[in-house]
Enzyme design. Structure first.
Site, PDB file in Angstrom:
ATOM      1  N   ASN A   1       0.584  -1.075  -0.079  1.00  9.03           N
ATOM      2  CA  ASN A   1       0.319   0.049   0.190  1.00  9.03           C
ATOM      3  C   ASN A   1       0.891   1.560   0.067  1.00  9.03           C
ATOM      4  O   ASN A   1       0.844   2.141  -0.866  1.00  9.03           O
ATOM      5  CB  ASN A   1      -1.015   0.124   0.602  1.00  9.03           C
ATOM      6  CG  ASN A   1      -0.396  -0.212   2.332  1.00  9.03           C
ATOM      7  OD1 ASN A   1       1.091  -0.912   2.723  1.00  9.03           O
ATOM      8  ND2 ASN A   1      -0.911   0.576   3.652  1.00  9.03           N
TER       9      ASN A   1
ATOM     10  N   GLU B   1       3.586  -4.924  12.279  1.00  8.71           N
ATOM     11  CA  GLU B   1       2.758  -3.627  12.721  1.00  8.71           C
ATOM     12  C   GLU B   1       1.392  -4.259  11.345  1.00  8.71           C
ATOM     13  O   GLU B   1       1.609  -4.548   9.811  1.00  8.71           O
ATOM     14  CB  GLU B   1       2.552  -2.353  11.881  1.00  8.71           C
ATOM     15  CG  GLU B   1       2.211  -0.941  12.013  1.00  8.71           C
ATOM     16  CD  GLU B   1       1.379  -0.681  10.775  1.00  8.71           C
ATOM     17  OE1 GLU B   1       0.401  -1.654  10.698  1.00  8.71           O
ATOM     18  OE2 GLU B   1       1.355  -0.574   9.731  1.00  8.71           O
TER      19      GLU B   1
ATOM     20  N   CYS C   1      -3.483   1.818   6.499  1.00 10.19           N
ATOM     21  CA  CYS C   1      -3.627   0.419   7.473  1.00 10.19           C
ATOM     22  C   CYS C   1      -4.368   1.946   8.317  1.00 10.19           C
ATOM     23  O   CYS C   1      -4.938   1.238   9.999  1.00 10.19           O
ATOM     24  CB  CYS C   1      -2.310  -0.061   8.225  1.00 10.19           C
ATOM     25  SG  CYS C   1      -0.752   0.922   8.266  1.00 10.19           S
TER      26      CYS C   1
ATOM     27  N   GLU D   1       8.187   1.274  16.357  1.00 12.00           N
ATOM     28  CA  GLU D   1       8.980   1.546  16.167  1.00 12.00           C
ATOM     29  C   GLU D   1       8.269   3.246  15.763  1.00 12.00           C
ATOM     30  O   GLU D   1       7.973   3.464  15.708  1.00 12.00           O
ATOM     31  CB  GLU D   1       8.772   0.656  14.550  1.00 12.00           C
ATOM     32  CG  GLU D   1       9.232  -0.485  14.295  1.00 12.00           C
ATOM     33  CD  GLU D   1       9.899  -1.692  13.077  1.00 12.00           C
ATOM     34  OE1 GLU D   1      10.254  -0.506  12.686  1.00 12.00           O
ATOM     35  OE2 GLU D   1       9.353  -2.296  13.115  1.00 12.00           O
TER      36      GLU D   1
END
Length: 490
Positions: free
Chosen positions: A160, A259, A293, A471
């Site tokens: 993405n 993630e 996301c 992160e």
């Protein structure tokens, strides 16, 4: 496909400082019109193993002896290399993803370069703790910590935001002295290969940055993450894939940073700046065709403004232009026809579950070559209960469901009623409520009167099925390095 850099040459793997072919080939399909943009060389298992071995050798070579200052200067050269080939990177990103020219030029490519600059600066300024320890006999000791690289890091990045999310991991990994083997999504191989060319031109030693193309299960991705000489794995993508990688990593007790998916909520209170809330929610639902996301798929609006908000958001959705990313369209296609079928299946499921389709809900009528693209309409749903699958499952498309709430406590309960926990957005003018509700969100990120405003120094990650670890800033440096305490008795 204006300026696509691989129109007349193949997309190759990059292993041990050289561009190499794998064992087979697959098509890189342009989602704008369904045409074949180029050919991609798929890495064999042997080539994946060679990439890992090259990384292991590089740790013992010049890279392992390079000072922190030298490494950081090299990262800046990489950033300059991306910027020097800015138009090529943008064209490659658009050909792979179909995202808008505006997004590629203002977000994806600038952030790809910024990641290297930011982590170079953070790593060079990093300080490790030290302590003086007084002993009972009157003597003392000094304890100090050093940061050692993890070693060979496997980076599996998504389709993405291909360059942005890949460099988000590559930059801090290299800044901490690691070597990397990158497996980009098979849907988006081009900017990863361009980055290999930039690494080569910048003088990155062989084996430090390795790139292998291919698919996931029983292919390149699985071979990479299961390789026993991989020291750590970082992955962005679907929660189910993260779970599979975690099971593989568990056998070697390897550090992981994931993630994963999201079913993010926005809470819109009656006292919000209405126009700002509508504009911000348009962005959070429809940016990158909803394929982020962090995008909002669940919107909860305080009842006094519910009908007005639904009408305003629907009006904005209907005015979004869908089409060729090079034409200035607001929204391009989904990543592939396969993903379009998934999104359209949720549009159909929403109707079966009793949703009211306020806007969209189908495929736009586009003529010419665009008729072969993976386009869907921006879609707004209402009328579903909290247990509906379309309210609970991540769709990852340009769609949201809007429901009313009557109290602050109810809004918090609705927002947290999910298996995911990545991001939330709160729209209110009440400062006290903003702090109060934000602290109750079971998510890794909360925005107040904004969405997708990022500072690279802040922690990034999710809770529940949305991931493990954080992160960003010191959190990235912490993951990509292993602290060793040294105690010296004086």
């Amino acid at each position: 496909m204006t300026g696509y850099p691989f129109a007349d040459r193949p997309v190759l793997n990059y292993v041990d400082g050289a561009f190499v072919e794998g064992e087979s080939w697959f098509d890189n399909v342009n989602p704008v019109d369904g045409s074949v943009a180029g050919r991609v060389s798929q890495a064999s298992r042997d080539l994946v193993d060679r990439a890992v071995a090259a990384g292991r050798a590089a740790l013992k070579g010049p890279w392992g002896k390079m000072s922190q200052a030298e490494r950081c200067k090299l990262l800046v050269r990489i950033a300059e290399g991306i910027e020097a080939r800015f138009d090529e990177f943008a064209a490659a990103e658009i050909a792979d993803t179909g995202k808008s020219l505006h997004q590629a030029r203002t977000i994806d490519i600038p952030r790809g370069a910024a990641n290297f600059r930011a982590f170079a600066a953070l790593a060079e300024a990093r300080a490790m703790p030290s302590f003086r320890t007084d002993l009972p006999d009157g003597r003392s000791a000094i304890n100090y910590a050093i940061a050692r690289p993890l070693g060979v890091v496997a980076i599996v990045s998504p389709w993405n935001l291909p360059l942005l999310l890949m460099t988000w991991k590559v930059a801090p990994a290299l800044a901490c002295g690691n070597v990397v083997v990158v497996k980009p999504s098979e849907e988006t191989p081009s900017t990863a290969t361009l980055l290999g060319e930039v690494m080569d031109a910048a003088g990155v030693p062989p084996g430090v940055f390795n790139l292998v193309h291919g698919f996931g299960a029983e292919s390149t991705g699985e071979w990479l993450t299961a390789n026993p000489d991989i020291d750590a794995i970082t992955f962005t993508g679907e929660s189910a894939t993260g779970g599979a990688i975690m099971r593989v990593a568990a056998a070697g007790v390897k550090p992981v940073s994931f993630e994963l998916g999201g079913k993010n909520a926005a809470l819109v209170f009656a006292d919000c700046d209405f126009d700002e809330a509508v504009a911000g929610t348009v962005r959070s639902v429809f940016s990158n065709c909803g394929q982020v996301c962090l995008c909002t798929e669940r919107i909860y609006v305080e009842r006094p403004i519910f009908d007005r908000f639904v009408a305003a958001l629907a009006e904005r959705a209907r005015t979004l232009t869908v089409g060729d990313p090079w034409s200035g369209a607001d929204m391009g296609p989904l990543i592939s026809h396969g993903h379009r079928e998934k999104v359209l299946s949720y549009y159909a499921l929403a109707r079966e579950e009793g949703a009211t389709v306020v806007a969209g809900g189908g495929v736009p009528e586009l003529g010419g070559a665009l008729a072969g693209g993976a386009f869907v309409e921006p879609t707004i749903l209402t009328g579903l209960g909290p247990d509906a699958r379309c309210v609970r499952e991540e769709i990852f498309g340009p769609v949201c469901h809007i429901a009313p709430f009557d109290s602050e406590d109810e809004a918090i309960e609705l927002a947290n009623d999910t298996d995911y926990g990545l991001a939330a957005a709160i729209w209110t003018r009440d400062v006290g409520r903003a702090h109060r509700v934000a602290a109750e969100m079971e998510t890794g990120i909360v925005w107040v009167n904004e969405w997708f405003l990022r500072d690279l120094r802040t922690p990034f990650g999710g809770m529940k099925l949305s991931g493990i670890g954080r992160e960003g800033g010191e959190h990235s440096l912490g993951f990509y390095s292993e602290p060793t305490n040294i105690c010296v008795k004086l």
